[in-house]
Write an enzyme that holds these catalytic residues in place. Structure first.
Site, PDB file in Angstrom:
ATOM      1  N   GLU A   1       0.852  -1.186   0.000  1.00 29.81           N
ATOM      2  CA  GLU A   1       0.000   0.000   0.000  1.00 29.81           C
ATOM      3  C   GLU A   1       0.884   1.232   0.000  1.00 29.81           C
ATOM      4  O   GLU A   1       1.752   1.377   0.862  1.00 29.81           O
ATOM      5  CB  GLU A   1      -0.892   0.028   1.247  1.00 29.81           C
ATOM      6  CG  GLU A   1      -1.989  -1.008   1.207  1.00 29.81           C
ATOM      7  CD  GLU A   1      -2.921  -0.904   2.402  1.00 29.81           C
ATOM      8  OE1 GLU A   1      -3.929  -1.621   2.406  1.00 29.81           O
ATOM      9  OE2 GLU A   1      -2.632  -0.124   3.336  1.00 29.81           O
TER      10      GLU A   1
ATOM     11  N   ASP B   1      -5.893   9.646  10.046  1.00 35.81           N
ATOM     12  CA  ASP B   1      -4.585   9.145  10.463  1.00 35.81           C
ATOM     13  C   ASP B   1      -4.161   9.654  11.831  1.00 35.81           C
ATOM     14  O   ASP B   1      -4.416  10.800  12.192  1.00 35.81           O
ATOM     15  CB  ASP B   1      -3.526   9.529   9.424  1.00 35.81           C
ATOM     16  CG  ASP B   1      -3.662   8.696   8.157  1.00 35.81           C
ATOM     17  OD1 ASP B   1      -3.582   7.465   8.273  1.00 35.81           O
ATOM     18  OD2 ASP B   1      -3.888   9.278   7.078  1.00 35.81           O
TER      19      ASP B   1
END
Lengths: 264, 402
Positions: free
Chosen positions: A54, A65
């Site tokens: 990824e 995040d």
């Protein structure tokens, strides 16, 4: 692009893993971190251990995040990394592992959805995961991804209720990314206790392979997940090692995870 | 005077205003938004909900807010200026109208923990106030830079029992406070309601906050008609995220003869790149869960906003404003820091009212040379908040500019 027996690199990889009864290792790296040059070295190092890679496109407002990937994101942006820069980085790294582009939606929208799908396909990108585009949020975009050679990777959360699972997985391709616990990305010392039930719930809703991520940071955790799911995503913990100790250490960290998975 | 609150007609279809709005959020939040939509749609058509809401607006806020003549500003502007006095609300701004509505919803959902983002601190104070009244836990995220320039409001929130969390990531202002609040919400969604302070964020927030703020426009329209016997020629409000403006405009959207004007912050000037004039100088994109005009670079990275006013210092704008802008129903202008500081002082001297720096932008636009208004025409200003919070900051800024 690698020669494949189906029209999906990801289907082939997960099929091969299943045959060999092996859990997939899915490292996440932020493009352009810690430096432009080291980012490419890190991708190559991860390429040696990974089954799927990824690659995160840095975005100024990474609201899903935690602190580690936020910090990596801001470093990458300061280094001048962009979405076209990420595509170039992936192309230049000449990776053998299928790549999933992991990104917030706005950079894609500004680049142009169709243009991105074309340019990413040209360099062999296997899948696209849009962090802030849940199923049903923008059907035209979702159809465009499904109509491309890239697989549309769906996220499923612990808060996704049974009634939504079917919708959340509608049109999902490649594999399903199951978020192990509530919250933003980030390493954690413990895994969610209800993970087994979560995996079972998703299994009943899809035949796609399931990769589990968010908070996985040790070989022991990775092995525990491999017992339940098809693959393990290692993101923040890897980015943390890379930022602190460099590319070689990140490679060693991944081989320890790899060894734990293969022993499991 | 007590005015029945009739909600203006819904302008969103399927959670979107034309192409704007929508629900661009991590999957983790989808279920919570689904629940909120279901709950809010039920509440919206429940008279008992609005009765409780209006009882609280009366008891806690002191509504309806009054409509004031502004004789000396009228002389200056060349039209009859009427002020909708949201500055006289308890807590000092329009933000409390929305905080109360959402706190009621949180109570209906059984959520005992409230989070909020704040820029100037007005929304944080409003949220902390209603949480104190309801006995709810309250956590307010505020950019470190805003914590420094709005120290008074930080202390007010703490007095009210809220925890203020300074946000040190990114630009350290409202944009990153919103990111941090969203991160908290993703983590604690089963127990926590996020009271977004403006008409931004994913559906249903833009239309829900608009509904709670529409009390401004519904009241003002009736008050102006009662006072003058006619509709105003022009309605003016400042626009950051745009909640006071959308609340005021909601009362007049059906009145085609009424010109609606939104005033954004041009900061140091649009040409300098240091501004918050999202509609004047931005382009559509996705931030904080919805599609709307944004300040961004070619790569889709959000550009830092700038304004002397913390409440306007935001690189996005509510999706309904984007739609009203494209449709041409509202005209948006931009006023720079210096003009706003001048208007702040002018309003104090002419009318004895110290306005919020945010509101001062709208006042500055009114005092610019205009195609002639007549003394018979009414210009209605949403005086969205009072400026006590800004006095120290203005004193420093004026000193620096002088």
């Amino acid at each position: 692009m690698a020669t494949t027996s189906s029209d999906s690199q990801l289907t082939d990889v997960w099929g091969a893993l299943r045959q060999r009864r092996r859990a997939g290792l899915v490292p996440y790296l932020t493009a352009g971190f810690p430096t432009l040059a080291e980012s490419q070295d890190a991708l190559r190092a991860a390429d040696e251990q990974a089954d799927v890679l990824e690659v995160g496109v840095p975005f100024s407002d990474p609201l899903a995040d935690g602190p580690t990937i936020q910090a990596a994101t801001f470093r990458a942006l300061a280094n001048g990394m962009t979405l076209p820069g990420t595509l170039q980085l992936i192309a230049d790294a000449r990776l053998t592992t299928p790549v999933v582009l992991f990104t917030y939606f706005n950079p894609v929208l500004q680049y142009g959805v169709d243009r991105l799908l074309r340019d990413a396909a040209d360099i062999g990108v296997a899948g696209l995961l849009l962090t802030d585009l849940p199923s049903g949020a923008d059907p035209a975009v979702e159809r465009a991804v499904q109509g491309s050679s890239l697989d549309l990777i769906r996220l499923v959360a612990p808060t996704t209720p049974p009634a939504r699972l079917e919708c959340a997985l509608a049109g999902a391709e490649g594999f399903v990314y199951l978020i192990a616990r509530l919250g933003v990305t980030g390493a954690s010392t413990s895994l969610a206790t209800d993970l087994e039930a979560s995996v079972a719930r998703v299994r009943r809703a899809t035949t796609l392979p399931i990769a589990v991520g968010f908070g996985v940071s040790t070989p022991a955790q990775a092995r525990a997940i491999a017992a339940l799911a098809d693959g393990v995503v290692i993101g923040s913990a890897l980015v943390d090692v890379l930022g602190r100790d460099g590319v070689a250490a990140a490679g060693r960290f991944l081989s320890a995870i790899r060894a734990a998975l293969d022993a499991g | 005077m007590s005015l029945p609150h009739v909600l203006p007609p819904e302008t969103a279809i399927g959670g979107r205003f034309g192409p704007y709005g929508g629900r661009y959020v991590p999957e983790t939040l989808v279920a919570a938004l689904d629940d909120l939509i279901e709950l809010y749609d039920a509440a919206r058509s429940d008279p008992a909900f609005w009765t409780e809401y209006h009882d609280l607006l009366r008891d806690v806020v002191g509504r309806p807010s009054c409509l004031s003549e502004a004789p000396r500003l009228s002389d200056r502007v060349g039209a009859r200026v009427l002020l909708k006095r949201e500055d006289l609300n308890h807590t000092g701004a329009h933000k409390i109208n929305n905080a109360i509505g959402q706190a009621l919803l949180a109570r209906r959902m059984g959520k005992r923990r409230i989070i909020a983002e704040t820029g100037a601190g007005q929304h944080g104070v409003a949220t902390a106030t209603i949480c104190a009244r309801f006995g709810l836990e309250c956590v307010v995220y505020m950019g470190e830079e805003d914590v420094a320039r709005q120290a008074l409001n930080v202390y007010r929130m703490q007095l009210l029992g809220a925890t203020v969390v300074p946000v040190t990531s990114g630009t350290r202002t409202l944009k990153d406070a919103t990111n941090e609040a969203l991160r908290d919400w993703v983590t604690n969604v089963p127990t926590t309601h996020y009271i977004i302070g403006s008409v931004v964020g994913p559906d249903p927030f833009p239309r829900m906050v608009r509904d709670f703020q529409s009390v401004i426009g519904v009241e003002a329209r009736a008050q102006v008609l009662e006072r003058t016997g006619a509709l105003p020629a022009t309605v003016v409000a400042c626009v950051g995220g745009g909640s006071n403006a959308i609340g005021m405009f909601a009362g007049f959207l059906q009145d085609d003869a009424v010109a609606l004007v939104g005033v954004e912050a041009a900061g140091e000037g649009i040409a300098t790149g240091h501004h918050s004039a999202t509609l004047s100088a931005g382009r559509p994109g996705v931030l904080h869960g919805s599609m709307s005009y944004l300040l961004q670079d070619a790569d889709g990275q959000i550009r830092p906003a700038h304004s002397v006013s913390a409440g306007l210092d935001y690189p996005g704008v509510g999706p309904e404003h984007s739609w009203l802008h494209d449709a041409g129903r509202v005209t948006y202008h931009a006023v720079d820091d210096r003009e706003a500081l001048d208007a702040f002082q002018l309003m104090a001297r002419l009318e004895g009212i110290i306005p919020a720096l945010e509101t001062a932008h709208a006042i500055a636009w009114m005092t610019r040379p205009h195609p002639p208004w007549t003394r018979e025409q009414t210009v209605l200003l949403c005086l969205s908040g009072r400026g006590d919070k800004d006095v120290a900051h203005v004193a420093a800024a004026v000193g620096k500019l002088a």
